[in-house]
Write a protein that holds these residues in place. Structure first.
Motif, short mmCIF file in Angstrom:
data_model
loop_
_atom_site.label_atom_id
_atom_site.label_comp_id
_atom_site.label_asym_id
_atom_site.label_seq_id
_atom_site.Cartn_x
_atom_site.Cartn_y
_atom_site.Cartn_z
N ASP A 197 11.25 6.46 3.74
CA ASP A 197 11.90 6.13 2.44
C ASP A 197 12.34 7.38 1.57
O ASP A 197 13.02 8.39 2.34
CB ASP A 197 11.02 5.21 1.59
CG ASP A 197 11.01 3.89 2.18
OD1 ASP A 197 11.55 3.82 3.28
OD2 ASP A 197 10.26 3.14 1.70
N ASP A 198 11.77 7.63 0.36
CA ASP A 198 12.16 8.63 -0.29
C ASP A 198 11.23 9.96 -0.58
O ASP A 198 11.38 10.77 -1.47
CB ASP A 198 12.44 8.24 -1.93
CG ASP A 198 13.75 7.41 -2.18
OD1 ASP A 198 14.85 7.63 -1.05
OD2 ASP A 198 14.01 6.59 -2.94
N ASP A 199 10.31 9.68 0.32
CA ASP A 199 9.29 10.90 0.61
C ASP A 199 9.78 11.62 1.92
O ASP A 199 9.94 11.08 2.90
CB ASP A 199 7.85 10.55 0.63
CG ASP A 199 7.18 10.27 -0.86
OD1 ASP A 199 6.72 11.08 -1.44
OD2 ASP A 199 7.39 9.19 -1.44
N LEU A 200 9.41 12.85 1.92
CA LEU A 200 9.80 13.64 3.21
C LEU A 200 8.89 14.87 3.34
O LEU A 200 8.54 15.40 2.21
CB LEU A 200 11.18 14.17 2.94
CG LEU A 200 11.95 15.08 4.41
CD1 LEU A 200 13.38 14.54 4.12
CD2 LEU A 200 11.55 16.45 4.36
N LEU A 201 8.26 15.00 4.78
CA LEU A 201 7.64 15.97 4.76
C LEU A 201 8.42 17.05 5.80
O LEU A 201 8.91 16.64 6.96
CB LEU A 201 6.18 15.67 5.44
CG LEU A 201 5.43 14.74 4.56
CD1 LEU A 201 4.14 14.17 5.49
CD2 LEU A 201 4.69 15.41 3.43
N LEU A 202 8.32 18.31 5.38
CA LEU A 202 9.39 19.21 6.13
C LEU A 202 8.37 20.38 6.75
O LEU A 202 7.74 21.09 5.70
CB LEU A 202 10.48 19.91 5.13
CG LEU A 202 11.09 20.88 5.80
CD1 LEU A 202 12.15 20.18 6.91
CD2 LEU A 202 12.00 21.51 4.75
N ASN A 203 8.10 20.32 8.04
CA ASN A 203 7.32 21.23 8.66
C ASN A 203 8.26 22.67 9.15
O ASN A 203 8.77 22.45 10.25
CB ASN A 203 6.49 20.79 9.92
CG ASN A 203 5.43 21.65 10.27
OD1 ASN A 203 4.90 21.34 11.41
ND2 ASN A 203 5.02 22.64 9.90
N GLN A 204 8.10 23.83 8.69
CA GLN A 204 8.79 24.77 8.94
C GLN A 204 8.39 25.36 10.06
O GLN A 204 7.07 25.40 10.34
CB GLN A 204 8.87 25.88 7.82
CG GLN A 204 9.40 25.27 6.26
CD GLN A 204 9.62 26.24 5.22
OE1 GLN A 204 9.13 27.23 5.46
NE2 GLN A 204 9.92 25.81 4.05
#
Length: 248
Positions: A197-204
Protein backbone atom coordinates in the motif's frame (compact mmCIF):
# COMPACT_ATOMS: atom_id res chain seq x y z
CA UNK A 1 -4.48 0.59 23.73
CA UNK A 2 -2.00 -2.22 24.26
CA UNK A 3 1.45 -1.95 22.72
CA UNK A 4 1.55 -5.28 20.88
CA UNK A 5 4.93 -4.56 19.34
CA UNK A 6 6.50 -4.10 22.75
CA UNK A 7 4.76 -7.18 24.14
CA UNK A 8 5.99 -9.28 21.21
CA UNK A 9 9.56 -7.98 21.54
CA UNK A 10 9.60 -8.74 25.29
CA UNK A 11 8.32 -12.26 24.65
CA UNK A 12 10.96 -12.82 21.96
CA UNK A 13 13.68 -11.72 24.39
CA UNK A 14 12.66 -14.38 26.92
CA UNK A 15 12.01 -11.79 29.64
CA UNK A 16 8.89 -11.28 31.71
CA UNK A 17 7.43 -7.77 31.55
CA UNK A 18 8.34 -7.09 35.18
CA UNK A 19 11.89 -8.34 34.55
CA UNK A 20 12.26 -5.84 31.72
CA UNK A 21 11.35 -3.05 34.13
CA UNK A 22 14.16 -4.01 36.49
CA UNK A 23 16.60 -4.39 33.61
CA UNK A 24 16.05 -0.79 32.47
CA UNK A 25 15.76 0.86 35.88
CA UNK A 26 12.00 1.14 36.46
CA UNK A 27 9.56 -0.89 38.52
CA UNK A 28 7.57 -3.74 37.06
CA UNK A 29 4.26 -1.88 37.17
CA UNK A 30 5.66 0.89 35.00
CA UNK A 31 6.71 -1.64 32.38
CA UNK A 32 3.26 -3.21 32.53
CA UNK A 33 1.70 0.20 31.80
CA UNK A 34 3.87 0.52 28.70
CA UNK A 35 2.44 -2.75 27.42
CA UNK A 36 -1.16 -2.85 28.63
CA UNK A 37 -2.01 0.86 28.70
CA UNK A 38 0.11 1.92 25.74
CA UNK A 39 2.04 4.52 27.71
CA UNK A 40 5.27 5.96 26.31
CA UNK A 41 8.36 6.21 28.54
CA UNK A 42 10.82 9.08 28.60
CA UNK A 43 13.24 9.03 25.71
CA UNK A 44 16.27 7.92 27.73
CA UNK A 45 14.31 5.04 29.26
CA UNK A 46 12.94 4.09 25.84
CA UNK A 47 16.50 3.97 24.49
CA UNK A 48 17.49 1.58 27.30
CA UNK A 49 14.51 -0.65 26.46
CA UNK A 50 15.49 -0.58 22.79
CA UNK A 51 19.06 -1.66 23.54
CA UNK A 52 17.93 -4.39 25.95
CA UNK A 53 15.42 -5.87 23.48
CA UNK A 54 17.51 -5.30 20.36
CA UNK A 55 14.64 -3.55 18.59
CA UNK A 56 14.64 0.06 17.24
CA UNK A 57 13.04 2.50 19.65
CA UNK A 58 10.77 4.04 17.02
CA UNK A 59 9.49 0.58 16.14
CA UNK A 60 8.33 0.11 19.72
CA UNK A 61 6.97 3.68 20.04
CA UNK A 62 6.45 5.18 16.53
CA UNK A 63 5.42 8.62 17.87
CA UNK A 64 8.27 9.03 20.30
CA UNK A 65 10.29 12.24 20.12
CA UNK A 66 13.56 13.34 21.59
CA UNK A 67 17.23 13.85 20.79
CA UNK A 68 17.29 11.05 18.23
CA UNK A 69 14.42 12.43 16.16
CA UNK A 70 15.24 12.99 12.50
CA UNK A 71 16.24 16.44 11.22
CA UNK A 72 13.54 18.73 9.83
CA UNK A 73 15.04 18.70 6.35
CA UNK A 74 14.43 14.98 5.78
CA UNK A 75 12.01 14.06 2.95
CA UNK A 76 8.49 13.82 4.31
CA UNK A 77 8.16 10.31 2.87
CA UNK A 78 11.16 9.10 4.88
CA UNK A 79 10.41 6.96 7.94
CA UNK A 80 13.79 5.52 8.90
CA UNK A 81 16.99 3.97 7.62
CA UNK A 82 18.40 0.63 8.75
CA UNK A 83 22.15 0.32 8.16
CA UNK A 84 21.60 -3.32 7.20
CA UNK A 85 18.45 -5.05 5.97
CA UNK A 86 18.99 -7.71 8.61
CA UNK A 87 18.50 -5.06 11.34
CA UNK A 88 14.88 -4.40 10.39
CA UNK A 89 12.51 -6.23 12.76
CA UNK A 90 11.01 -9.37 11.26
CA UNK A 91 7.65 -8.20 12.55
CA UNK A 92 7.89 -5.14 10.30
CA UNK A 93 7.75 -7.22 7.12
CA UNK A 94 4.88 -9.33 8.41
CA UNK A 95 2.94 -6.34 9.73
CA UNK A 96 3.17 -4.37 6.48
CA UNK A 97 2.27 -7.40 4.38
CA UNK A 98 -0.62 -8.34 6.62
CA UNK A 99 -1.99 -4.79 6.57
CA UNK A 100 -1.90 -4.36 2.78
CA UNK A 101 -5.35 -3.82 1.30
CA UNK A 102 -4.79 -2.32 -2.15
CA UNK A 103 -1.43 -3.47 -3.55
CA UNK A 104 1.64 -5.58 -2.92
CA UNK A 105 4.59 -5.04 -5.29
CA UNK A 106 7.87 -6.89 -4.86
CA UNK A 107 10.97 -6.55 -7.02
CA UNK A 108 13.94 -8.54 -5.76
CA UNK A 109 16.85 -10.74 -6.72
CA UNK A 110 15.41 -13.90 -5.16
CA UNK A 111 13.29 -12.78 -2.20
CA UNK A 112 13.92 -16.12 -0.55
CA UNK A 113 14.74 -14.40 2.73
CA UNK A 114 11.05 -13.51 3.05
CA UNK A 115 10.25 -17.20 3.42
CA UNK A 116 13.29 -17.90 5.60
CA UNK A 117 12.42 -15.13 8.07
CA UNK A 118 8.63 -15.66 7.94
CA UNK A 119 7.90 -19.30 7.00
CA UNK A 120 4.18 -18.64 6.51
CA UNK A 121 4.67 -15.78 4.04
CA UNK A 122 3.40 -17.90 1.12
CA UNK A 123 0.12 -18.55 2.93
CA UNK A 124 -0.17 -14.86 3.83
CA UNK A 125 0.41 -13.74 0.24
CA UNK A 126 -2.04 -16.36 -1.02
CA UNK A 127 -4.72 -15.13 1.38
CA UNK A 128 -4.09 -11.56 0.28
CA UNK A 129 -4.47 -12.53 -3.36
CA UNK A 130 -7.65 -14.49 -2.62
CA UNK A 131 -9.00 -11.43 -0.79
CA UNK A 132 -8.54 -9.40 -3.98
CA UNK A 133 -5.28 -7.58 -3.21
CA UNK A 134 -3.33 -7.25 -6.51
CA UNK A 135 0.15 -8.74 -6.20
CA UNK A 136 3.09 -8.22 -8.55
CA UNK A 137 6.18 -10.25 -7.72
CA UNK A 138 9.31 -10.09 -9.89
CA UNK A 139 12.50 -12.02 -9.16
CA UNK A 140 15.68 -12.71 -11.11
CA UNK A 141 15.69 -15.42 -13.76
CA UNK A 142 18.14 -18.11 -12.60
CA UNK A 143 19.91 -18.20 -15.99
CA UNK A 144 20.09 -14.45 -16.61
CA UNK A 145 23.50 -12.84 -17.27
CA UNK A 146 22.66 -10.15 -14.71
CA UNK A 147 22.24 -12.77 -11.98
CA UNK A 148 25.45 -14.56 -12.96
CA UNK A 149 27.31 -11.24 -12.84
CA UNK A 150 25.87 -10.41 -9.42
CA UNK A 151 26.76 -13.88 -8.13
CA UNK A 152 30.37 -13.38 -9.20
CA UNK A 153 30.50 -9.93 -7.59
CA UNK A 154 29.17 -11.33 -4.31
CA UNK A 155 31.29 -14.50 -4.50
CA UNK A 156 28.14 -16.60 -4.61
CA UNK A 157 28.74 -18.37 -7.91
CA UNK A 158 26.22 -21.21 -8.19
CA UNK A 159 24.57 -20.43 -4.88
CA UNK A 160 22.62 -17.40 -6.09
CA UNK A 161 21.16 -19.24 -9.09
CA UNK A 162 20.14 -22.09 -6.79
CA UNK A 163 18.39 -19.61 -4.49
CA UNK A 164 16.64 -18.04 -7.48
CA UNK A 165 15.32 -21.46 -8.57
CA UNK A 166 14.22 -22.25 -5.02
CA UNK A 167 12.42 -18.90 -4.74
CA UNK A 168 10.53 -19.45 -7.99
CA UNK A 169 9.48 -22.91 -6.84
CA UNK A 170 8.35 -21.52 -3.48
CA UNK A 171 6.36 -18.56 -4.79
CA UNK A 172 5.05 -20.11 -8.03
CA UNK A 173 1.72 -21.35 -6.57
CA UNK A 174 0.84 -17.75 -5.67
CA UNK A 175 1.06 -16.79 -9.34
CA UNK A 176 -1.78 -19.20 -10.12
CA UNK A 177 -4.24 -17.18 -8.02
CA UNK A 178 -6.28 -14.63 -10.00
CA UNK A 179 -4.98 -11.12 -9.36
CA UNK A 180 -1.46 -12.29 -8.50
CA UNK A 181 1.34 -12.11 -11.06
CA UNK A 182 4.69 -13.84 -10.70
CA UNK A 183 7.39 -12.90 -13.20
CA UNK A 184 11.16 -13.10 -13.71
CA UNK A 185 13.55 -10.40 -14.85
CA UNK A 186 16.91 -10.40 -16.60
CA UNK A 187 17.81 -6.77 -15.97
CA UNK A 188 20.18 -5.33 -13.39
CA UNK A 189 18.19 -4.67 -10.24
CA UNK A 190 19.84 -1.64 -8.63
CA UNK A 191 17.73 -2.14 -5.53
CA UNK A 192 15.01 -4.42 -4.19
CA UNK A 193 11.59 -2.84 -3.73
CA UNK A 194 8.88 -4.11 -1.37
CA UNK A 195 5.69 -2.04 -1.50
CA UNK A 196 2.68 -2.63 0.73
CA UNK A 197 0.00 0.00 0.00
CA UNK A 198 1.54 3.33 1.07
CA UNK A 199 4.52 1.79 2.89
CA UNK A 200 7.65 0.75 1.05
CA UNK A 201 10.93 -0.91 1.99
CA UNK A 202 13.86 -0.15 -0.32
CA UNK A 203 16.86 -2.48 -0.02
CA UNK A 204 19.79 -0.81 -1.76
CA UNK A 205 22.33 -2.98 -3.55
CA UNK A 206 26.05 -2.43 -3.01
CA UNK A 207 28.85 -3.89 -5.10
CA UNK A 208 30.29 -7.02 -3.50
CA UNK A 209 27.91 -6.83 -0.52
CA UNK A 210 25.13 -9.33 0.10
CA UNK A 211 21.69 -7.77 0.30
CA UNK A 212 21.04 -8.57 3.96
CA UNK A 213 24.08 -6.43 4.82
CA UNK A 214 23.04 -3.55 2.55
CA UNK A 215 20.97 -0.57 3.76
CA UNK A 216 17.18 -0.71 3.99
CA UNK A 217 15.06 2.43 3.81
CA UNK A 218 11.46 2.58 5.07
CA UNK A 219 9.32 5.06 3.13
CA UNK A 220 5.69 6.07 3.59
CA UNK A 221 3.77 8.05 0.98
CA UNK A 222 3.07 11.47 2.44
CA UNK A 223 3.58 13.70 -0.61
CA UNK A 224 2.56 13.76 -4.26
CA UNK A 225 5.56 13.17 -6.51
CA UNK A 226 7.93 12.66 -3.57
CA UNK A 227 10.52 10.01 -2.75
CA UNK A 228 7.89 7.26 -2.45
CA UNK A 229 6.51 7.99 -5.93
CA UNK A 230 10.04 8.14 -7.37
CA UNK A 231 10.65 4.56 -6.26
CA UNK A 232 7.24 3.20 -7.30
CA UNK A 233 7.60 4.78 -10.74
CA UNK A 234 10.91 2.92 -11.09
CA UNK A 235 9.13 -0.31 -10.15
CA UNK A 236 6.51 0.27 -12.84
CA UNK A 237 9.19 0.84 -15.50
CA UNK A 238 11.01 -2.30 -14.41
CA UNK A 239 7.81 -4.36 -14.40
CA UNK A 240 7.26 -3.67 -18.11
CA UNK A 241 10.50 -5.56 -18.86
CA UNK A 242 9.67 -8.64 -16.77
CA UNK A 243 8.59 -11.99 -18.20
CA UNK A 244 5.87 -14.44 -17.07
CA UNK A 245 7.21 -17.59 -15.43
CA UNK A 246 7.88 -20.27 -18.01
CA UNK A 247 10.37 -22.96 -19.03
CA UNK A 248 14.05 -22.03 -18.80
Amino acid sequence: MRNERLREAIRASGLAITELGGAVGVNGKTAQRWVYEGRTPRRKTADRVSRRLGVPVDWLWPTITGPDAGPDNQPRDFVRLYAHRGEAPRQLWHELMRGAKSSIDILCVTGLFLAEDNPSVDDLLARKAEDGVPIRLAMAHPASPALRRRAAEQRLVGALAARARAAISYFEPIGAIPGAQLRTHSLTAYSSIFRFDDDLLLNQHLFGVQNFLSPLMHLRRETEGGLFDLVTDAFDRFWVATMPIGPD
